[in-house]
Design a protein around this motif. Structure first.
Motif, PDB file in Angstrom:
ATOM      1  N   PRO A 102      41.622  42.158  42.026  1.00 32.60           N
ATOM      2  CA  PRO A 102      41.547  43.150  40.965  1.00 32.60           C
ATOM      3  C   PRO A 102      40.601  42.309  39.924  1.00 32.60           C
ATOM      4  CG  PRO A 102      43.680  43.247  41.384  1.00 32.60           C
ATOM      5  CD  PRO A 102      43.184  42.158  42.206  1.00 32.60           C
ATOM      6  N   ALA A 103      40.832  41.205  39.596  1.00 38.81           N
ATOM      7  CA  ALA A 103      40.043  40.477  38.636  1.00 38.81           C
ATOM      8  C   ALA A 103      38.371  40.162  39.161  1.00 38.81           C
ATOM      9  CB  ALA A 103      40.638  39.114  38.401  1.00 38.81           C
ATOM     10  N   LEU A 104      38.404  39.983  40.431  1.00 37.81           N
ATOM     11  CA  LEU A 104      37.192  39.690  41.031  1.00 37.81           C
ATOM     12  C   LEU A 104      36.391  41.116  40.958  1.00 37.81           C
ATOM     13  CD1 LEU A 104      38.145  37.909  44.308  1.00 37.81           C
ATOM     14  CD2 LEU A 104      36.734  36.973  42.334  1.00 37.81           C
ATOM     15  N   ALA A 105      36.960  42.189  41.063  1.00 36.49           N
ATOM     16  CA  ALA A 105      36.407  43.442  41.257  1.00 36.49           C
ATOM     17  C   ALA A 105      35.814  43.740  39.786  1.00 36.49           C
ATOM     18  CB  ALA A 105      37.129  44.627  41.435  1.00 36.49           C
ATOM     19  N   VAL A 106      36.384  43.290  38.798  1.00 36.77           N
ATOM     20  CA  VAL A 106      35.895  43.588  37.345  1.00 36.77           C
ATOM     21  C   VAL A 106      34.670  42.809  37.105  1.00 36.77           C
ATOM     22  CG1 VAL A 106      36.493  43.022  35.012  1.00 36.77           C
ATOM     23  CG2 VAL A 106      38.069  44.411  36.205  1.00 36.77           C
ATOM     24  N   LEU A 107      34.927  41.309  37.448  1.00 34.32           N
ATOM     25  CA  LEU A 107      33.498  40.531  37.304  1.00 34.32           C
ATOM     26  C   LEU A 107      32.480  40.779  38.024  1.00 34.32           C
ATOM     27  CD1 LEU A 107      32.721  37.968  36.220  1.00 34.32           C
ATOM     28  CD2 LEU A 107      33.553  36.781  38.187  1.00 34.32           C
ATOM     29  N   ALA A 108      32.891  41.473  39.338  1.00 31.56           N
ATOM     30  CA  ALA A 108      31.741  41.870  40.004  1.00 31.56           C
ATOM     31  C   ALA A 108      30.955  43.004  39.620  1.00 31.56           C
ATOM     32  CB  ALA A 108      32.315  42.375  41.611  1.00 31.56           C
ATOM     33  N   ILE A 109      31.621  44.044  38.900  1.00 33.55           N
ATOM     34  CA  ILE A 109      31.017  44.993  38.283  1.00 33.55           C
ATOM     35  C   ILE A 109      30.197  44.591  37.048  1.00 33.55           C
ATOM     36  CG2 ILE A 109      31.449  46.976  36.769  1.00 33.55           C
ATOM     37  CD1 ILE A 109      34.009  47.383  38.294  1.00 33.55           C
ATOM     38  N   PHE A 110      30.812  43.739  36.229  1.00 33.78           N
ATOM     39  CA  PHE A 110      30.104  43.037  35.083  1.00 33.78           C
ATOM     40  C   PHE A 110      28.576  42.204  35.685  1.00 33.78           C
ATOM     41  CE2 PHE A 110      33.864  44.103  32.617  1.00 33.78           C
ATOM     42  CZ  PHE A 110      33.201  44.724  31.488  1.00 33.78           C
TER      43      PHE A 110
END
Lengths: 351, 323
Positions: free
Chosen positions: A269-277
């Protein structure tokens, strides 16, 4: 029906009465929606107008195209005009060619008879339609395809490398105790204070001395060690229980396997947020690519767009269409992931 | 999935490395890529910047440059009257400083007001709150180039703004050719583009205020204005301070959307410090990297002070939100 109304107009005070704050709220929200979305919608509508229509004032809300008709004896379809005749009546005619201030025109029903009409006596016949060639021409005539490719390459590579390096560092900083860990954290936090604009000149010379000037890697590499990314991932990894790691060590998993097989999947989940950003950041980057890339064939979309828009004779019909294309990835992110982002930002305070 | 194959292929190599160097070696391995990039692209430039600011000449490579001490700073700061930029040796720098100061003053006040009102409204019980929260966030995702071009298109001679103005019975204006309107446009457009971000921070702060406080106030029939001044504002204080300082930090660095919108013009009326650094360092005919470095260090000092304030404040805000 009443329930629906109560739901839509849920408000302060007793039921059935409008408090003045309810009115202010809805004016603000509806006005806000128009102001926030309106400019982008106007851009999209304008991007489908032809150059002649773009130069008109007042502008129309919707894009129109001139109607054309196939006339017997002419290969190409001819543009149609509403011609005002001497007796005041009007009729629709097709233009064969323009000669000075008048045009040679023909009645589509009667192609034999040619008439000369003054330009002031006619109005183009138009219908709502899209000037699609605003979108297709730049792909053929400009290096637009190449810019698009460069932007995609930079965004994808930078995001993958950001996720990899930041998660490795975050793993080390959250799951190991070692001397100097706090110093490393402090160093990372401190780099938050160093925006690009402060180190522009020396960063350029560093990138040039490692030979990355005029290379897409020169755009990618300086951006991938984001302090916010390390921070975000570390905070998340701290919540992963250490027992999992201990258990894996018992089973003779190597440290790399612990990172790759256990921590990374759990931190998704945290990786996904960072990926979007990261995708939004790198897609939108402007100042750094502007400095590093001076060869046209290496431009990213943002730089290419800015260059075309800065030319003496701005071809707005192409610029607008290219701007819309440039907007597409972030609009997709917005549509599908907005809930994710808006709660993520409020939680982590990152930008 | 080539990535998975690479990761699997790496494993035997890293196992060997782990056997030779122990866990310490693995920690180094995990930290190395990130820290190396930090070192090369942030720390080294930071040190080099100080050296650059003390050298002269037009060459970009450090070995071709000559040491001149604090001459660049002297040149930037040499002024007969600091309030009149034309009496300064580097009048462009002072114009940029004054423009940035004015910009920050108005833009930050506008930003805080608008995002505060929006956050208060989004915090009410309204239908479609999630939708409206997203609406105000939409422009935050747009690239500065897209933002600049959208508004350049709206503010051009035959643009939407002139359509509205003429409908209201006024004469059309070439907005971006007018010093006052171009400057106002830079303020308005950057507020438009970023207010959603600050709204979200304030909204998070509002939602962290305990509901029982409001219930107690309602029991006592406290007037709404009093509730706002005595409960909402004091408890939102830390978040509001974070927003204020973050907006200040970003306002001082204003560049890309203003640059695409106005290009610094008309004249130098929307020339801001980052654009000055960029033009002196790279774009102008007589470029002077040393001068640009000195100017960027002066700006950096301002930012460091602001960031330290912000770190302190956000720590307090976090404690407040966690309560």
């Amino acid at each position: 029906m009443n329930a629906v109304r109560n739901f839509v107009f849920a408000r302060r005070g007793r039921a059935g009465k409008w408090h003045w704050t309810d009115i202010v709220t809805w004016i603000w929200l509806i006005g806000g929606t128009i102001i926030m979305f309106g400019p982008a919608l106007w851009l999209i509508s304008s991007s489908f107008k032809g150059p002649a229509q773009l130069a008109e004032f007042p502008p129309t809300l919707l894009p129109y195209v001139q109607e054309v008709a196939k006339v017997e004896g002419y290969d190409a379809p001819l543009p149609l005009y509403q011609v005002t005749q001497e007796d005041g009546s009007t009729r629709v005619m097709a233009e064969i060619r323009r000669i000075g201030t008048s045009a040679q025109m023909v009645d589509p029903a009667n192609p034999e008879e040619r008439v000369s009409v003054r330009l002031t006596d006619r109005q183009p016949v138009r219908e709502v339609g899209l000037a699609i060639n605003n979108y297709t021409d730049p792909f053929l005539a400009f290096d637009f395809m190449r810019y698009l490719g460069n932007s995609v390459f930079v965004t994808v590579m930078a995001t993958l490398l950001t996720l990899l390096t930041n998660s490795m560092a975050a793993f080390a900083l959250s799951k190991y105790r070692f001397k100097g860990r706090d110093a490393v954290m402090l160093l990372i936090v401190a780099t938050l204070m160093v925006p690009l604009s402060v180190i522009l000149v020396p960063l350029y010379s560093v990138v040039s001395s490692v030979g990355l000037l005029n290379s897409l890697w020169g755009v990618i590499l300086p951006t991938i060690a984001t302090p916010t990314g390390v921070f975000l991932l570390r905070q998340y990894m701290l919540t992963i229980p250490d027992e999992l790691i201990e258990a894996a060590r018992m089973d003779h998993a190597s440290e790399w396997q612990i990172y790759w097989r256990i921590i990374l999947p759990l931190a998704a989940p945290a990786l996904a947020v960072l990926a979007i950003f990261s995708v939004v950041w790198r897609w939108n980057d402007f100042l750094w690519p502007l400095i590093v890339l001076s060869r046209r064939e290496l431009y990213t979309l943002q730089i290419g767009l800015n260059t075309y828009a800065g030319e003496l004779n701005v071809q707005w019909h192409y610029i607008l269409a290219m701007t819309v294309v440039t907007m597409i990835p972030v609009v997709l992110v917005f549509i599908f992931l907005q809930r994710f982002i808006t709660t993520g930002i409020a939680g982590a305070g990152i930008k | 999935m080539p990535l998975v194959l690479i990761a699997r292929g790496l494993d035997p190599v890293l196992r060997l490395w782990q056997r030779c160097t122990g866990t310490g070696g693995m920690i180094t391995f995990f930290l190395l890529p990130n820290m190396a990039i930090f070192g090369v692209f942030v720390i080294i430039p930071l040190v080099l910047n100080i050296i650059y600011s003390m050298t002269g000449g037009v060459d970009i490579l450090l070995k071709d440059r000559s040491f001149i001490g604090l001459g660049q700073y002297g040149r930037l700061l040499e002024c007969q009257d600091y309030l009149v930029s034309t009496t300064c040796r580097e009048d462009q720098f002072w114009t940029a400083v004054r423009n940035t100061g004015t910009f920050v003053l108005f833009q930050v006040s506008l930003m805080v007001c608008v995002s505060m009102i929006t956050a208060l409204i989004l915090n009410r019980k309204i239908a479609g709150r999630g939708f409206f929260r997203a609406v105000f966030f939409f422009p935050v995702l747009l690239s500065p180039v897209v933002v600049g071009l959208i508004w350049r298109w709206i503010l051009q001679r035959q643009g939407l703004m002139n359509l509205i103005v003429t409908q209201l019975g006024f004469d059309p204006v070439v907005w971006l050719n007018d010093r006052f309107f171009a400057f106002s446009a830079a303020i308005g457009v950057s507020t438009w583009a970023h207010m959603g971000f600050y709204t979200l921070i304030l909204l998070a702060g509002l939602q962290a205020i305990p509901k029982d406080l409001y219930e107690a106030a309602e029991m006592d029939a406290t007037p709404a204005s009093r509730v706002f001044w005595r409960i909402t504002l004091p408890l939102l204080g830390p978040n509001l301070a974070v927003v204020l300082v973050l907006a200040l930090i970003r306002g001082v660095q204003i560049f890309d959307e203003a640059y695409v919108l106005t290009g610094g013009g008309p004249g130098t009326s929307t020339l801001f410090i980052t654009q000055y650094i960029y033009e002196v360092g790279f774009a102008s005919f007589l470029r002077n990297p040393g001068l640009a470095a000195a100017a960027s260090i002066l700006m950096g000092l301002v930012l460091v002070v602001l960031t330290l304030i912000q770190l302190g404040l956000s720590r307090r805000a976090e404690k407040g939100n966690a309560r």
